[in-house]
Design an enzyme around this catalytic site. Structure first.
Site, PDB file in Angstrom:
ATOM      1  N   SER A  28     -14.191 -25.177  -7.815  1.00  0.00           N
ATOM      2  CA  SER A  28     -15.130 -25.784  -6.859  1.00  0.00           C
ATOM      3  C   SER A  28     -15.662 -27.140  -7.322  1.00  0.00           C
ATOM      4  O   SER A  28     -15.749 -28.066  -6.513  1.00  0.00           O
ATOM      5  CB  SER A  28     -16.296 -24.827  -6.580  1.00  0.00           C
ATOM      6  OG  SER A  28     -15.825 -23.706  -5.885  1.00  0.00           O
ATOM      7  N   THR A  73     -20.881 -17.099  -6.255  1.00  0.00           N
ATOM      8  CA  THR A  73     -19.645 -16.328  -6.316  1.00  0.00           C
ATOM      9  C   THR A  73     -19.872 -15.050  -7.118  1.00  0.00           C
ATOM     10  O   THR A  73     -21.030 -14.709  -7.447  1.00  0.00           O
ATOM     11  CB  THR A  73     -18.483 -17.211  -6.836  1.00  0.00           C
ATOM     12  OG1 THR A  73     -17.278 -16.472  -6.724  1.00  0.00           O
ATOM     13  CG2 THR A  73     -18.678 -17.674  -8.273  1.00  0.00           C
ATOM     14  N   LYS A  77     -22.928 -12.423  -4.948  1.00  0.00           N
ATOM     15  CA  LYS A  77     -22.928 -12.649  -3.494  1.00  0.00           C
ATOM     16  C   LYS A  77     -23.839 -11.682  -2.712  1.00  0.00           C
ATOM     17  O   LYS A  77     -24.353 -12.033  -1.660  1.00  0.00           O
ATOM     18  CB  LYS A  77     -21.501 -12.535  -2.934  1.00  0.00           C
ATOM     19  CG  LYS A  77     -20.607 -13.696  -3.323  1.00  0.00           C
ATOM     20  CD  LYS A  77     -19.262 -13.581  -2.648  1.00  0.00           C
ATOM     21  CE  LYS A  77     -18.357 -14.712  -3.047  1.00  0.00           C
ATOM     22  NZ  LYS A  77     -17.115 -14.756  -2.272  1.00  0.00           N
ATOM     23  N   ASP A 113     -16.862 -17.647   3.749  1.00  0.00           N
ATOM     24  CA  ASP A 113     -15.548 -17.133   3.332  1.00  0.00           C
ATOM     25  C   ASP A 113     -14.693 -16.735   4.536  1.00  0.00           C
ATOM     26  O   ASP A 113     -13.536 -17.133   4.643  1.00  0.00           O
ATOM     27  CB  ASP A 113     -15.714 -15.903   2.422  1.00  0.00           C
ATOM     28  CG  ASP A 113     -16.085 -16.290   0.992  1.00  0.00           C
ATOM     29  OD1 ASP A 113     -15.746 -17.413   0.567  1.00  0.00           O
ATOM     30  OD2 ASP A 113     -16.698 -15.460   0.316  1.00  0.00           O
ATOM     31  N   GLY A 138      -6.813  -3.861   1.876  1.00  0.00           N
ATOM     32  CA  GLY A 138      -8.002  -4.124   1.055  1.00  0.00           C
ATOM     33  C   GLY A 138      -9.267  -4.065   1.890  1.00  0.00           C
ATOM     34  O   GLY A 138      -9.258  -4.362   3.094  1.00  0.00           O
ATOM     35  N   ALA A 142     -14.353  -9.764  -0.121  1.00  0.00           N
ATOM     36  CA  ALA A 142     -13.691 -10.821   0.657  1.00  0.00           C
ATOM     37  C   ALA A 142     -13.185 -10.257   1.978  1.00  0.00           C
ATOM     38  O   ALA A 142     -13.259 -10.914   3.026  1.00  0.00           O
ATOM     39  CB  ALA A 142     -12.548 -11.426  -0.140  1.00  0.00           C
ATOM     40  N   LEU A 229      -4.932 -13.726   0.391  1.00  0.00           N
ATOM     41  CA  LEU A 229      -6.155 -14.455   0.029  1.00  0.00           C
ATOM     42  C   LEU A 229      -6.062 -15.078  -1.363  1.00  0.00           C
ATOM     43  O   LEU A 229      -6.812 -16.000  -1.685  1.00  0.00           O
ATOM     44  CB  LEU A 229      -7.365 -13.510   0.053  1.00  0.00           C
ATOM     45  CG  LEU A 229      -8.186 -13.475   1.350  1.00  0.00           C
ATOM     46  CD1 LEU A 229      -7.330 -13.169   2.537  1.00  0.00           C
ATOM     47  CD2 LEU A 229      -9.334 -12.503   1.233  1.00  0.00           C
TER      48      LEU A 229
HETATM   49  P1  NAP Z   1     -13.472  -6.993  -4.665  1.00  0.00           P
HETATM   50  O1  NAP Z   1     -14.691  -6.959  -3.831  1.00  0.00           O
HETATM   51  O2  NAP Z   1     -13.533  -6.562  -6.091  1.00  0.00           O
HETATM   52  O3  NAP Z   1     -12.345  -6.124  -3.894  1.00  0.00           O
HETATM   53  C1  NAP Z   1     -11.098  -5.883  -4.525  1.00  0.00           C
HETATM   54  C2  NAP Z   1     -10.134  -5.249  -3.527  1.00  0.00           C
HETATM   55  O4  NAP Z   1      -8.859  -5.116  -4.187  1.00  0.00           O
HETATM   56  C3  NAP Z   1     -10.537  -3.837  -3.090  1.00  0.00           C
HETATM   57  O5  NAP Z   1     -10.010  -3.589  -1.810  1.00  0.00           O
HETATM   58  C4  NAP Z   1      -9.839  -2.976  -4.156  1.00  0.00           C
HETATM   59  O6  NAP Z   1      -9.582  -1.666  -3.728  1.00  0.00           O
HETATM   60  C5  NAP Z   1      -8.530  -3.705  -4.265  1.00  0.00           C
HETATM   61  N1  NAP Z   1      -7.860  -3.464  -5.540  1.00  0.00           N
HETATM   62  C6  NAP Z   1      -8.234  -3.957  -6.745  1.00  0.00           C
HETATM   63  N2  NAP Z   1      -7.370  -3.519  -7.700  1.00  0.00           N
HETATM   64  C7  NAP Z   1      -6.449  -2.735  -7.062  1.00  0.00           C
HETATM   65  C8  NAP Z   1      -5.306  -2.019  -7.483  1.00  0.00           C
HETATM   66  N3  NAP Z   1      -4.921  -2.010  -8.764  1.00  0.00           N
HETATM   67  N4  NAP Z   1      -4.572  -1.344  -6.555  1.00  0.00           N
HETATM   68  C9  NAP Z   1      -4.954  -1.372  -5.252  1.00  0.00           C
HETATM   69  N5  NAP Z   1      -6.034  -2.039  -4.776  1.00  0.00           N
HETATM   70  C10 NAP Z   1      -6.771  -2.705  -5.683  1.00  0.00           C
HETATM   71  O7  NAP Z   1     -12.856  -8.486  -4.735  1.00  0.00           O
HETATM   72  P2  NAP Z   1     -12.939  -9.615  -3.584  1.00  0.00           P
HETATM   73  O8  NAP Z   1     -14.055 -10.521  -3.865  1.00  0.00           O
HETATM   74  O9  NAP Z   1     -12.833  -8.940  -2.257  1.00  0.00           O
HETATM   75  O10 NAP Z   1     -11.595 -10.449  -3.885  1.00  0.00           O
HETATM   76  C11 NAP Z   1     -10.317  -9.937  -3.533  1.00  0.00           C
HETATM   77  C12 NAP Z   1      -9.259 -11.034  -3.690  1.00  0.00           C
HETATM   78  O11 NAP Z   1      -9.527 -12.090  -2.770  1.00  0.00           O
HETATM   79  C13 NAP Z   1      -9.233 -11.667  -5.090  1.00  0.00           C
HETATM   80  O12 NAP Z   1      -7.894 -11.858  -5.474  1.00  0.00           O
HETATM   81  C14 NAP Z   1      -9.914 -12.998  -4.874  1.00  0.00           C
HETATM   82  O13 NAP Z   1      -9.439 -14.003  -5.760  1.00  0.00           O
HETATM   83  C15 NAP Z   1      -9.484 -13.326  -3.448  1.00  0.00           C
HETATM   84  N6  NAP Z   1     -10.425 -14.259  -2.818  1.00  0.00           N
HETATM   85  C16 NAP Z   1      -9.946 -15.449  -2.422  1.00  0.00           C
HETATM   86  C17 NAP Z   1     -10.794 -16.353  -1.832  1.00  0.00           C
HETATM   87  C18 NAP Z   1     -10.267 -17.682  -1.402  1.00  0.00           C
HETATM   88  O14 NAP Z   1     -11.065 -18.608  -1.190  1.00  0.00           O
HETATM   89  N7  NAP Z   1      -8.962 -17.816  -1.214  1.00  0.00           N
HETATM   90  C19 NAP Z   1     -12.149 -16.035  -1.627  1.00  0.00           C
HETATM   91  C20 NAP Z   1     -12.620 -14.781  -2.033  1.00  0.00           C
HETATM   92  C21 NAP Z   1     -11.731 -13.896  -2.640  1.00  0.00           C
HETATM   93  P3  NAP Z   1     -10.686  -0.496  -4.036  1.00  0.00           P
HETATM   94  O15 NAP Z   1     -11.726  -0.623  -2.952  1.00  0.00           O
HETATM   95  O16 NAP Z   1      -9.882   0.749  -3.955  1.00  0.00           O
HETATM   96  O17 NAP Z   1     -11.236  -0.768  -5.416  1.00  0.00           O
END
Ligand code: NAP
Length: 286
Positions: A28, A73, A77, A113, A138, A142, A229
């Site tokens: 950022s 972040t 959040k 987001d 997922g 996010a 994402l």
């Molecule tokens: P989060 O709240 O921790 O959610 C993680 C998600 O991934 C949950 O659905 C979790 O499932 C699943 N998951 C994690 N490990 C797993 C595994 N080994 N097998 C299956 N499912 C798994 O994280 P978040 O903030 O939503 O972020 C998720 C992704 O989005 C990250 O890669 C992040 O970098 C990306 N992101 C990108 C942006 C962008 O600007 N492009 C913005 C925000 C986030 P469970 O519920 O079963 O744990």
């Protein structure tokens, strides 16, 4: 907020930042400072590593130091919400804030987001989401923002699959007031034969675990839009597999750029220089 000398900060410089923990990997600052330079704004943006127990003082610091704006972040959040004066309705629904605007000591929280993701998806794939069938993998933080923003585009239906089924059910229930939405089990993904858009919102495949995929490649069809994402790597193994199956792919870089573009627009009332911001982030990967 005009800066005469492009290189120097001075006593008029307006401050911005991102609060996270950890935060040193954040792109950022590179993106936002490039945008400020491009708009000739006398402003500076830095990353602040804020431990959860320091969040309250850090938010008080926004007021005390007269920061104009802050991005929030992981892991702050959700916990930042009670520390703000106002929270925008969409951020309330999502239950998370990623952008704070400081209007002379009054702090308002927004979530850019989901709207950033939708703006990126529509701009970069030229696809209309109205009437489309969307499959989301997922149901984390996010995913919530993305699901609310997608639901407001009037899709025909959204399916949500997640490793923890209860989380998928809870998100589908929250979304179902806005559009037709149901959860499905990961084992039943093969039953969804006609999704127009498939989106990975999980962290599976993100650096350093770049060899992992959130689903089997068998779910891809020629012509489907497949979106991830994740933006590190810029093209995940899952997106490469989708491309090989004839799908059109869309990476998470655009979501990152546009969530920042909306934040910058809230703070400055200026149109964000999206291509400058994208170049700055891409340059930081080399
Ligand atoms: P989060 O709240 O921790 O959610 C993680 C998600 O991934 C949950 O659905 C979790 O499932 C699943 N998951 C994690 N490990 C797993 C595994 N080994 N097998 C299956 N499912 C798994 O994280 P978040 O903030 O939503 O972020 C998720 C992704 O989005 C990250 O890669 C992040 O970098 C990306 N992101 C990108 C942006 C962008 O600007 N492009 C913005 C925000 C986030 P469970 O519920 O079963 O744990």
């Amino acid at each position: 907020m005009k800066r005469e000398n492009d290189a120097a900060l001075d006593s008029e410089t307006v401050m911005f930042g991102v609060f996270g923990y950890p935060v040193r990997h954040s792109r950022s600052p590179v993106m936002m400072n490039a945008a400020f330079r491009s708009l000739s704004l006398n402003a500076a943006y830095a990353a602040f590593e804020i431990k959860p127990e320091q969040l309250r003082q850090a938010v008080a610091g926004i007021r005390a130091l007269q920061f104009r704006g802050v991005n929030v972040t992981i892991p702050h959040k959700v916990n930042v919400i009670p520390l703000l004066d106002h929270v925008d309705q969409t951020a309330k629904e999502i239950g998370a804030v990623n952008t704070i605007v400081n209007d002379q000591g009054v702090l308002t929280g927004y979530n850019t987001d989901g709207i950033g993701y939708v703006r990126s998806l529509k701009t970069e794939t030229a696809c209309e989401l109205k009437g489309k069938r969307i499959l989301m993998i997922g149901a984390g933080g996010a995913a919530r923002g993305v699901a609310f923003a997608l639901a407001k585009e009037n899709p025909e239906r959204i399916w949500i699959a997640n490793r923890s089924v209860e989380r998928a059910r809870a998100l589908a229930a929250d979304i179902s007031g806005l559009c037709s939405c149901e959860s499905i089990a990961m084992e039943d993904l093969a039953d969804i034969k006609h999704a127009d858009v498939i989106i990975n919102t999980t962290s599976v495949g993100m650096h350093p675990h770049i060899g992992e995929m959130p689903t089997d490649a068998a779910i891809f069809r020629s012509g489907t839009i497949v979106s991830d994402l994740i933006y590190n790597p810029l093209e995940t193994k899952w997106l490469t597999a989708a491309s090989q199956a004839g799908a059109r792919i869309h990476s998470g870089l655009g979501m990152f750029i546009y969530q920042g573009a909306y934040a910058l627009e809230y703070w400055t009332d200026r149109e964000a220089p999206v291509s400058v911001m994208r170049e700055a982030v891409l340059g930081s990967f080399t």
